[in-house]
Structure formats: C-alpha cells, structure tokens
Design a protein around this motif. Structure first.
Motif, short mmCIF file in Angstrom:
data_model
loop_
_atom_site.label_atom_id
_atom_site.label_comp_id
_atom_site.label_asym_id
_atom_site.label_seq_id
_atom_site.Cartn_x
_atom_site.Cartn_y
_atom_site.Cartn_z
N GLY A 8 34.27 -26.44 -22.37
CA GLY A 8 33.40 -25.60 -21.57
C GLY A 8 31.93 -25.77 -21.92
N THR A 24 33.24 -20.69 -23.15
CA THR A 24 34.19 -21.64 -23.72
C THR A 24 35.60 -21.09 -23.68
OG1 THR A 24 33.81 -20.76 -25.95
CG2 THR A 24 32.43 -22.62 -25.25
N LEU A 25 36.54 -21.99 -23.68
CA LEU A 25 37.96 -21.62 -23.60
C LEU A 25 38.39 -20.86 -24.84
CD1 LEU A 25 40.66 -22.02 -21.99
CD2 LEU A 25 41.02 -24.04 -23.44
N VAL A 83 45.56 -18.16 -18.24
CA VAL A 83 44.23 -18.71 -17.99
C VAL A 83 44.08 -18.98 -16.50
CG1 VAL A 83 42.62 -20.59 -18.48
CG2 VAL A 83 44.19 -19.80 -20.25
N LEU A 104 41.41 -20.82 -13.97
CA LEU A 104 40.24 -21.69 -13.87
C LEU A 104 39.87 -21.82 -12.40
CD1 LEU A 104 41.48 -24.54 -16.27
CD2 LEU A 104 40.09 -22.55 -16.86
N LEU A 127 35.42 -27.02 -15.94
CA LEU A 127 36.78 -26.51 -16.07
C LEU A 127 37.80 -27.62 -16.29
CD1 LEU A 127 36.68 -23.63 -13.45
CD2 LEU A 127 35.99 -23.66 -15.83
N MET A 156 38.18 -27.85 -19.92
CA MET A 156 39.08 -26.83 -20.46
C MET A 156 40.54 -27.20 -20.21
SD MET A 156 37.21 -23.26 -19.42
CE MET A 156 35.54 -22.86 -19.98
N LEU A 215 43.77 -27.78 -22.83
CA LEU A 215 45.07 -27.13 -22.72
C LEU A 215 46.20 -28.17 -22.67
CD1 LEU A 215 44.02 -24.41 -20.14
CD2 LEU A 215 44.82 -23.95 -22.46
N TYR A 246 37.81 -18.14 -15.80
CA TYR A 246 36.60 -18.93 -16.01
C TYR A 246 36.16 -19.48 -14.65
CZ TYR A 246 38.10 -18.68 -20.86
OH TYR A 246 38.50 -18.23 -22.09
#
Length: 398
Positions: free
Chosen positions: A189, A257-258, A265, A267, A277, A280, A284, A356
């Motif tokens: 992020g 930030t993640l 989550v 996005l 994103l 991020m 993950l 996010y």
C-alpha cells in the motif's frame, strides 16, 4: 492542545477565516514562490498549482485542523496529520521549511484579513500553526529515523532494469539501486517519490504506488496523465525513461497499508487506483492468506484495465477470494458481467471487513456512502486520493 484563550478566539473567528482561507492560500503561494522560485521548480507539483488543487488542499488542511482542535481537543494532533507527514517525508521536507512557510502564510493572512487581524486573533492562529507544524516535524523526524536516513534525504539512485507496458497509457518500471545495497523494506500500500529532470531544468517529483512484491527489484506503475495540463512527469517517464536509465527514488512511505489481522479484506479501486491495491493483493497471495478477500475494480473498458490478468491470477491463488469488475464501456471481445458504475449491494461485502479504497475523489465518495449503508464501520474504511487530498473539504469525511 490549544490554550483556553486561543481556543475561544479560534472558535469565534473560524467562520471568517474559513471563508477567506482560499484567498489566503492563493496569496500565500504567490508570496512563497516569488521569494523562493526554486520551490515551485523543484518541490511543488506545478500541475497541481496550475489547476488550483494544491491551494484547495492546503486550505482544507488548515481549516480542518483548527476546527478539530476546538471541537475535539482530546485528540492528539499527530493522529490528524499522519497522511500529510508521510507525503512530506517522501518529498524531503525539513524543519527549517516550516519557518519559511510561516513567514509567507502569515503575511498572506494579514493581507487578506486586514484590520480584522487583531493581535489576539494573530496570536491564536499562530498557536494553531505551530501546533500543526511541531506535530508534523515530530512525525516526520520519526519517519526519517525509521527509514534510516538523514532528515530530508531519503533519496537513492536506481537503475531501470525492466519496463513492461500494462495498457496503451500505463507502464510498470522495475528498478534496482545503483549502490548494490539491499532494497528498502516497505508495506503493501505504500508509495515512492520519483524525481526527474525536465527539459527546462526543473526537478519535479511525483508519487507512485509500489505495485508488486519482488526480492530483487522495486516495482512502480505510471499512467500517462493527459488533460489540462498534461502530466509533466508521467509524460517524461513514458517518453524518455527506458531500461538502463537512472532515476532518483525516495524511500517508501504511506500510511494506508494492509493490516495483518485475520478479518475480511475489501479492496476497492478505480482506474489506476488498482496499483495500490494490487500490491496489497500480491502480499495476501504471497502469504497464502486464509482471510476472506473481496476485490472490486471499476474501469472505463477492459483495454484500459491495468493488471487485469494479475487480478485474476492473484485472486485464483487465494482460497477464499473473489473478484468483481465493472466496465463503463464493455468491448466486444471482452464481455463483462457488470456494466456501468460499481454497485456494492451486489457484492458479498462482510460488515466486519477492513476496506481499502483508491481512485478518483467522486468514486471514493460514492463507494464510501455505499459501504456505510452496508454496515461497514467508518473506522474500518481507509482511502487514498489521487493527488492533493481534497476529501477534507467535503461536508462529511470518512
């Protein structure tokens, strides 16, 4: 925390000062750049100055900070200013520059307010300014310390080792430090500042999201900005920077930030906002995260959607993830399940998700309203605005 006397004065004068703050900031920048033309040449975004967005952002920051001090006196100034501090650190702002700003800002306030600027009013607003400045100085000092660099100097030279077109107007760059030292650590992020020398000798700086995870190269993505005015730096990068060239890059910064929790989550991005994103999502996928992940993206058309294949591949690597894409203008060869604008009521949005958001301001405002209607807590909604953050000027904020 404001003194009781100053708080009373700020509360009484905030409507008048707030009403004139746009005129004040315009006068301030004119004075600042007349005294220090090198700041416009080498520090401030000339495009944002030309279209007035930087003036609006500064006006909103000052008025918003003053209002918060009198309405929420128990909230620490640092909590309000983290976003600005990260941006300042990425530009290399130093303590001394706050005195320069103070000189020209208060000259502008005196010019605009005239006789209304009594000694008492001036003292109260001076207190507001230095509370804001000292809080930012403290935050930025810590950011420089965390980056392991001298205050105001996080720059390193990087060599471009790869360049990959994502769409007709979007390119991803891969870079390694020329000093052969390790890459900086960063959080999914975050962004880096990129400084380029333009034909007129100006050294302009822009921020670009870190759009992927690599152990051997830094990766950021640039969309060529066209309009009024065209993007000076994005155009220069697209047209003149190729493999083997050198760029000056800051340490990574950014406060959106993640998190490392285990809650769902969400996005949500639009256009080039996908770069923040997708970084991020890469994290993950790299962790093989068991978290529920819902990725939502909006774009004009499939051909303008950067990282389209990456989105599909990364979501496919996760055991509990789904992607939902909207196109305003679907193309014959790319049938879309959804057309038009994003409608989150058709997406499995968990109420306890951490969201996010990244994209243009109108998109962010619309998505924010939808998330609140779906039961997502405002404290769980994190956003990043392209360019100067004008959301603070809205009547309601996240």
């Amino acid at each position: 925390m404001l003194s009781a006397t100053s708080a009373e004065t700020i509360r009484a004068t905030l409507p008048a000062v707030g009403g004139a703050i746009g005129e004040i900031t315009t006068s301030f920048y004119a004075r600042l750049f007349e005294a220090h033309p090198e700041l416009l040449r080498d520090l401030f975004n000339r495009g944002n100055q030309a279209n007035g967005s930087q003036q609006q952002a500064l006006a909103g920051a000052i008025a918003g900070f003053a209002a918060a001090l009198v309405e929420h006196p128990d909230v620490s100034p640092e909590a309000m200013l983290a976003r600005i501090a990260h941006k300042h650190a990425s530009l290399g702002i130093t303590r001394d520059q706050y005195r320069v700003v103070h000189t020209h800002l208060f000259a502008a306030i005196a010019e605009v307010l005239g006789d209304a600027l009594t000694e008492e009013v001036a003292a109260a607003w001076d207190e507001v300014y230095w509370l804001m400045a000292q809080a930012l100085i403290t935050l930025e000092a810590q950011l420089y310390l965390d980056a392991g660099t001298p205050a105001g100097d996080t720059w390193r030279d990087y060599r471009v080792v790869g360049r990959r077109p994502e769409t007709d107007d979007t390119v991803t760059y891969f870079l390694r430090p020329t000093d052969d030292l390790p890459l900086p650590t960063f959080l999914p992020g975050q962004y880096v500042s990129v400084q380029v020398e333009l034909p007129d000798g100006a050294r302009q700086i822009r921020q670009y999201s870190l759009s992927g995870l690599h152990t051997d190269a830094l990766q950021f993505t640039v969309k060529k900005v066209t309009g009024a005015p065209d993007g000076e730096v994005s155009g220069h990068l697209h047209e003149h920077v190729h493999e083997g060239d050198t760029l000056r890059i800051s340490a990574p910064f950014g406060d959106v930030t993640l998190d490392e929790n285990d809650n769902p989550v969400l996005l949500v991005s639009a256009g080039i906002g996908c770069t923040r994103l997708i970084g991020m999502l890469s994290r993950l996928a790299d962790l093989d995260s068991p978290r529920q992940v819902v990725a939502v993206h909006a774009d004009r058309a499939p051909s303008t959607h950067a990282f389209r294949d990456d989105l599909e591949q990364l979501v496919g690597k996760l055991s509990n993830a789904s992607a939902h894409v909207w196109y305003e203008q679907p193309e014959v060869d790319w049938p879309a399940e959804r057309t038009g604008l994003v409608d989150l009521s058709t997406v499995p949005v968990p109420p306890n998700a951490t969201a996010y958001l990244c994209g243009p301001l109108p998109f962010l405002r619309g998505v924010h309203v939808q998330l609140l209607e779906l039961g997502v807590a405002a404290t769980n909604i994190h956003y990043e605005v392209f360019g100067p953050d004008l959301w603070r000027n809205a009547t309601s904020t996240p």
